[in-house]
Design an enzyme around this catalytic site. Structure first.
Site, PDB file in Angstrom:
ATOM      1  CE  LYS A 197     -19.976 -23.612 -34.407  1.00  0.00           C
ATOM      2  NZ  LYS A 197     -19.151 -23.392 -35.613  1.00  0.00           N
ATOM      3  CD  GLN A 205     -19.430 -22.875 -39.163  1.00  0.00           C
ATOM      4  OE1 GLN A 205     -19.395 -22.464 -38.008  1.00  0.00           O
ATOM      5  NE2 GLN A 205     -19.317 -24.157 -39.441  1.00  0.00           N
ATOM      6  CG  ASP A 260     -12.975 -21.724 -34.645  1.00  0.00           C
ATOM      7  OD1 ASP A 260     -13.527 -22.708 -34.122  1.00  0.00           O
ATOM      8  OD2 ASP A 260     -13.455 -21.091 -35.610  1.00  0.00           O
TER       9      ASP A 260
HETATM   10  N1  GUN Z   1     -16.622 -25.697 -39.698  1.00  0.00           N
HETATM   11  C1  GUN Z   1     -16.690 -26.973 -39.234  1.00  0.00           C
HETATM   12  N2  GUN Z   1     -16.162 -27.049 -38.002  1.00  0.00           N
HETATM   13  C2  GUN Z   1     -15.745 -25.814 -37.676  1.00  0.00           C
HETATM   14  C3  GUN Z   1     -15.133 -25.254 -36.522  1.00  0.00           C
HETATM   15  O1  GUN Z   1     -14.819 -25.943 -35.537  1.00  0.00           O
HETATM   16  N3  GUN Z   1     -14.866 -23.922 -36.576  1.00  0.00           N
HETATM   17  C4  GUN Z   1     -15.167 -23.170 -37.649  1.00  0.00           C
HETATM   18  N4  GUN Z   1     -14.866 -21.870 -37.609  1.00  0.00           N
HETATM   19  N5  GUN Z   1     -15.749 -23.645 -38.736  1.00  0.00           N
HETATM   20  C5  GUN Z   1     -16.031 -24.960 -38.740  1.00  0.00           C
END
Ligand code: GUN
Length: 300
Positions: free
Chosen positions: A54, A98, A121
């Protein structure tokens, strides 16, 4: 019939290019650089890989990336204090915590502490409510990526029968809302659904997001239907050598591709779209924060 492959890797590259173009114009015309803050608590290896990816892609499209890596035993108070700081920071337009969080931290409490306008998100309860009532919101990245690919493939989705397999808050439910927003007739199927194969066989669009390897087989699919496979399941692959693994989806690719009109592969389908949509959401949040026009084609 052999299905057309929907190339998520290539599509994600076009989304990133679009985002990068908008970011360059934001900088040039307004002196604004969108910023994304990613918070990782602990050292879960899969989460570390995601967070690294990311951060890298955020910088590649010209945005600022702020990474906050916290110890696994970070207290809820300290995490909430960091979120408060990021909420108040005008250089931060998007905040992502996350998941999963270590067990002593309340995920709902933490997610709902994020300013909804910065919730890239789309997990904050306000954004869930806005999406559910058809109002402007931040939309979860994976379903947004699926929607973009479906719109690109079909043009209009109006009137199509869509079956979403899986009822998670992260994919299944928001996916269903987005398809409804595009005037599909939507069914959410799940582990208790009766005659799930028959339900799927009525669908023009199948979105599989159950987390069970290769559960959906070709005999579940209506000839010519579009299959979007959200699953990412790592399995042993002794044919590649001892201890080797490979990724498969929630759909049995071989048999589904023989029947479907179009299908996303795993890997290289939905997966790459998720981070591309995170970048798109960060750009959208930045434009909204500055009362600037939102980029077209990058939101629901
Ligand atoms: N962990 C796995 N996928 C995601 C996601 O799309 N967002 C977040 N914040 N954590 C994750």
């Amino acid at each position: 019939m052999t299905a057309q492959i929907i190339d998520g890797k290539a599509f994600a590259a076009t989304v990133r290019d679009k985002v990068a173009g908008h970011v360059a114009r934001l900088k040039e015309n307004h002196g604004i650089t969108p910023g994304l803050a990613v918070v990782l608590v602990g050292e879960d290896p899969a989460s570390q890989v995601y967070v690294r990816s990311k951060g890298k892609q955020t910088v590649e499209v010209g945005m600022n990336s702020f990474e906050h890596k916290l110890e696994i035993d970070t207290s809820e108070g300290d995490l909430l204090a960091l979120i408060e700081k990021l909420n108040a920071d005008p250089a931060v337009h998007g905040i992502l915590v996350q998941l999963p969080l270590p067990g002593h931290l309340d995920e709902d409490l933490v997610i709902n502490a994020i300013d909804p306008a910065k919730d890239v998100d789309g997990f904050h309860i306000s954004n869930v409510g806005l999406l559910g009532t058809g109002q402007k919101s931040m939309v979860p990245c994976t379903p947004l990526g699926c929607l973009m690919m479906l719109r690109d493939h079909h043009g209009s989705l109006s009137g199509l029968n869509a079956v979403v397999i899986g009822r998670s808050n992260i994919v299944g439910k928001p996916m269903a809302q987005l398809l409804l927003g595009d005037s599909c007739t939507v069914t959410i199927a799940h582990s208790r659904t009766k005659d799930i194969q028959e339900v799927c066989r009525r669908a023009d669009i199948v979105v599989a997001a159950v987390g069970r390897r290769e559960m959906v087989t070709g005999d579940w699919i209506k000839p010519g239907a579009t299959v979007i496979d959200v699953g990412i399941n790592r399995i042993d692959a002794p044919e590649k050598g001892e201890g080797k693994t490979r990724l498969v989806g929630d759909c049995d690719y071989g048999s589904c591709a023989e029947v479907a009109g179009a299908i996303t592969p795993v890997p290289g389908g939905v997966g790459p779209m998720t981070i591309a949509c995170l970048l798109a959401n960060t750009l959208t949040a930045c434009c909204r924060a500055n009362a600037l026009e939102e980029p077209e084609g990058l939101t629901a």
